[in-house]
Design an enzyme around this catalytic site. Structure first.
Site, PDB file in Angstrom:
ATOM      1  N   LEU A  61       0.650  -1.251  -0.052  1.00 26.56           N
ATOM      2  CA  LEU A  61       0.053  -0.080   0.107  1.00 26.56           C
ATOM      3  C   LEU A  61       1.064   1.354   0.160  1.00 26.56           C
ATOM      4  O   LEU A  61       0.495   2.116  -0.755  1.00 26.56           O
ATOM      5  CB  LEU A  61      -0.900   0.065   1.098  1.00 26.56           C
ATOM      6  CG  LEU A  61      -1.922  -1.240   1.229  1.00 26.56           C
ATOM      7  CD1 LEU A  61      -2.775  -1.110   2.525  1.00 26.56           C
ATOM      8  CD2 LEU A  61      -3.034  -1.065   0.141  1.00 26.56           C
ATOM      9  N   THR A  62       1.795   1.056   0.638  1.00 24.44           N
ATOM     10  CA  THR A  62       2.780   2.512   0.851  1.00 24.44           C
ATOM     11  C   THR A  62       4.214   1.894   0.885  1.00 24.44           C
ATOM     12  O   THR A  62       4.524   0.636   1.177  1.00 24.44           O
ATOM     13  CB  THR A  62       2.478   3.298   2.114  1.00 24.44           C
ATOM     14  OG1 THR A  62       2.801   2.389   3.342  1.00 24.44           O
ATOM     15  CG2 THR A  62       1.415   3.818   1.979  1.00 24.44           C
TER      16      THR A  62
ATOM     17  N   ASP B 172      33.856 -48.899  15.430  1.00 30.20           N
ATOM     18  CA  ASP B 172      33.274 -50.323  16.068  1.00 30.20           C
ATOM     19  C   ASP B 172      31.964 -49.616  16.720  1.00 30.20           C
ATOM     20  O   ASP B 172      31.520 -48.608  16.381  1.00 30.20           O
ATOM     21  CB  ASP B 172      34.110 -50.697  17.143  1.00 30.20           C
ATOM     22  CG  ASP B 172      34.738 -49.775  18.080  1.00 30.20           C
ATOM     23  OD1 ASP B 172      33.650 -49.029  18.621  1.00 30.20           O
ATOM     24  OD2 ASP B 172      36.083 -49.795  18.415  1.00 30.20           O
TER      25      ASP B 172
ATOM     26  N   LYS C 174      32.548 -54.957  17.367  1.00 30.84           N
ATOM     27  CA  LYS C 174      33.098 -56.213  18.266  1.00 30.84           C
ATOM     28  C   LYS C 174      32.386 -55.968  19.533  1.00 30.84           C
ATOM     29  O   LYS C 174      32.230 -54.879  20.233  1.00 30.84           O
ATOM     30  CB  LYS C 174      34.685 -56.087  18.370  1.00 30.84           C
ATOM     31  CG  LYS C 174      35.299 -56.000  17.001  1.00 30.84           C
ATOM     32  CD  LYS C 174      36.830 -56.142  17.218  1.00 30.84           C
ATOM     33  CE  LYS C 174      37.448 -55.058  17.905  1.00 30.84           C
ATOM     34  NZ  LYS C 174      38.809 -55.190  18.222  1.00 30.84           N
TER      35      LYS C 174
ATOM     36  N   GLY D 257      35.683 -46.438  20.159  1.00 28.32           N
ATOM     37  CA  GLY D 257      35.308 -45.734  21.382  1.00 28.32           C
ATOM     38  C   GLY D 257      36.222 -45.766  22.421  1.00 28.32           C
ATOM     39  O   GLY D 257      37.387 -46.448  22.525  1.00 28.32           O
TER      40      GLY D 257
ATOM     41  N   THR E 205      38.830 -41.880  27.883  1.00 30.36           N
ATOM     42  CA  THR E 205      38.704 -43.435  28.114  1.00 30.36           C
ATOM     43  C   THR E 205      37.368 -43.386  29.113  1.00 30.36           C
ATOM     44  O   THR E 205      37.053 -42.614  29.761  1.00 30.36           O
ATOM     45  CB  THR E 205      40.010 -44.069  28.719  1.00 30.36           C
ATOM     46  OG1 THR E 205      39.726 -45.519  29.076  1.00 30.36           O
ATOM     47  CG2 THR E 205      40.090 -43.593  30.177  1.00 30.36           C
TER      48      THR E 205
ATOM     49  N   MET F  31      35.040 -54.524  30.071  1.00 32.15           N
ATOM     50  CA  MET F  31      34.541 -55.599  29.675  1.00 32.15           C
ATOM     51  C   MET F  31      34.432 -56.800  30.405  1.00 32.15           C
ATOM     52  O   MET F  31      34.558 -57.899  30.289  1.00 32.15           O
ATOM     53  CB  MET F  31      35.393 -56.002  28.434  1.00 32.15           C
ATOM     54  CG  MET F  31      35.511 -55.045  27.047  1.00 32.15           C
ATOM     55  SD  MET F  31      36.835 -55.462  26.153  1.00 32.15           S
ATOM     56  CE  MET F  31      38.232 -55.160  27.079  1.00 32.15           C
TER      57      MET F  31
END
Length: 457
Positions: free
Chosen positions: A43-44, A248, A270, A301, A331, A382
């Site tokens: 409009l403007t 892994d 593994k 890892g 670790t 482990m």
């Protein structure tokens, strides 16, 4: 990912902005810089639009929104201060399958505008998906301070050399090595910034004449215990430069998402008691790929030299004369204990810490007498399948039956779970936990009640 980042080629393509105020002016400036044929409907108009129109840079259409203006458009932006009008623009664009941005209303838009760092032809876009524009702006400001202003000149000059590089270097690997040398050459960058054509030419010829190292290499990279934020900066650099990543199952998906997109990935997962790929075969994969001249990352890892069999892999490479290097990782003992609120050493409880594998070669035996000594912390890697034996042996060699123990499952990740008790319960507790898990034995475990910060589990 809620939005796919793309860069649009808008040069000489029709685009429409609905709105004539300050916000519309900022959007128009971006589209004009991109070379769009721009129509602005409002409009403007603020004065800047009139200036641009008088210079022939865009077309102004004064009046209410006219949806027929969309008929020839590739892209539209609704930038009025009237939500109803903006929604009409969005609906009209949607019906014509035209992408439309609605300012300050990402849910009504089919695309959003990112914050931009312009080092043309190098462009960096930062977006929060419309959820936090202030955060995106702060990140953009940070990146602005990190990226040299002359970076665009370097990128533009690289474009001029692409045909020559392709002609001189036959393989993708050779070309990538050349470009890596090219982009880290500070002298070349400074010469381009200074418009010193003689120095630019001399440095360029030197780069082309220097022989490339055609030998492959292997980098052992420790991925840390799970949380991608614990990957080191050097580790991140290596996985983003790799031709092939051998990894892994202990490497998290979040970390694998950081790997260079076009790098080959070889999974050699593994776990104790089961080897998807025998260790000797893994050694040969690393050797074979490096002999092809590839940059190989062996991603493990934790830390590759702490129960990661990294030494065995490097011996194979050493015997074959393959260059190698090692990037240490956090670790599991360090990461899991920290995320569980268990300090491995403490002047009142433990003056030493022992990292012990619970997965021995056939016929192997641990020094249980020394492991049962006071004032130390034991961390078993482990060890889940041997938990009952660990309990039995430590008690038999004199460790107190009420010695605190903890088992940390999926340590440092959002799935982390910690179960704890005393030594006489270790075998039973292990039945409640799944691999990957770590066993921590020592008086320091009792501090978890006070020091746990990461999880209440």
């Amino acid at each position: 990912m809620d939005h796919l980042p793309i860069f649009c080629q808008l040069r000489d393509r029709d685009c429409l902005i609905v709105g004539g105020g300050d916000v519309a002016e900022r959007k128009a400036r971006l589209l004009l810089e991109a070379g769009a044929r721009l129509t602005v409907n409002a409009l403007t108009f603020i004065p800047q639009f009139t200036v641009w129109a008088n210079e022939g840079m865009l077309t102004l259409v004064e009046g209410p929104f006219d949806e027929t203006l969309l008929d020839s458009c590739w892209l539209a932006i609704a930038a009025t201060d009237d939500d109803t009008v903006n929604q009409r623009v969005s609906d009209a664009a949607e019906s014509r399958r035209i992408f439309c941005n609605v300012v300050d209303a990402p849910k009504a838009a089919s695309f959003i505008m990112p914050s931009i760092i312009d080092r043309s032809p190098l462009m960096v876009a930062v977006s929060s998906g419309g959820t936090s524009p202030v955060l995106a702006r702060l990140l953009r400001e940070k990146l602005e301070s990190l990226l040299p202003q002359h970076l665009g000149q370097v990128a533009r000059y690289a474009g001029q050399l692409r045909a020559r590089v392709k002609k001189q270097f036959a393989t993708m690997g050779e070309r990538r090595r050349f470009w890596e040398k090219f982009f880290v050459n500070d002298r070349l960058a400074q010469s381009l910034a200074n418009a010193d054509e003689k120095a630019v030419n001399a440095t360029t010829e030197r780069l082309f004449s220097e022989p490339l190292d055609h030998r492959g290499e292997v980098v052992l990279v420790g991925a840390g215990p799970g949380d991608a934020g614990l990957l080191t900066l050097k580790g991140l650099q290596q996985i983003q430069q790799a031709d092939i990543v051998v990894y892994d199952r202990l490497v998290s998906d979040d970390i694998m998402n950081l790997v260079r997109r076009d790098a080959d990935r070889v999974f050699v997962g593994k776990r104790a008691g089961y080897h998807c790929v025998p260790q000797e075969e893994i050694n040969q994969i690393l050797l074979r790929e490096a002999q092809k001249g590839k940059r190989v990352v062996r991603l493990k890892g934790g830390d590759p030299f702490i129960f990661g069999r990294g030494g065995e892999e490097l011996e194979t490479l050493c015997h074959a004369g393959i260059p190698f290097s090692v990037v240490p990782g956090i670790t599991a003992a360090s990461g899991c204990s920290a995320y569980s609120g268990i300090p491995l050493t403490h002047r009142d409880y433990a003056q030493s810490v022992r990292l012990v594998t619970g997965h021995l070669k056939t016929g192997g035996e641990l020094d249980w007498e020394n492991l049962a000594a006071e004032k130390q912390t034991l961390v078993f890697y482990m060890g889940l399948n041997q938990a009952a034996t660990i309990q039995e042996k430590l008690i038999a060699f004199g460790m107190q039956a009420d010695m605190p123990v903890a088992l940390v499952e999926n340590g440092t990740s959002v799935k982390q779970r910690v179960v704890h008790g005393v030594l006489t319960q270790l075998g039973e507790l292990a039945q409640q936990v799944e691999s990957p898990a770590l066993i921590i034995v020592g008086r320091v475990v009792a501090l978890r009640d006070k020091l746990n910060w990461f999880s209440n589990h």
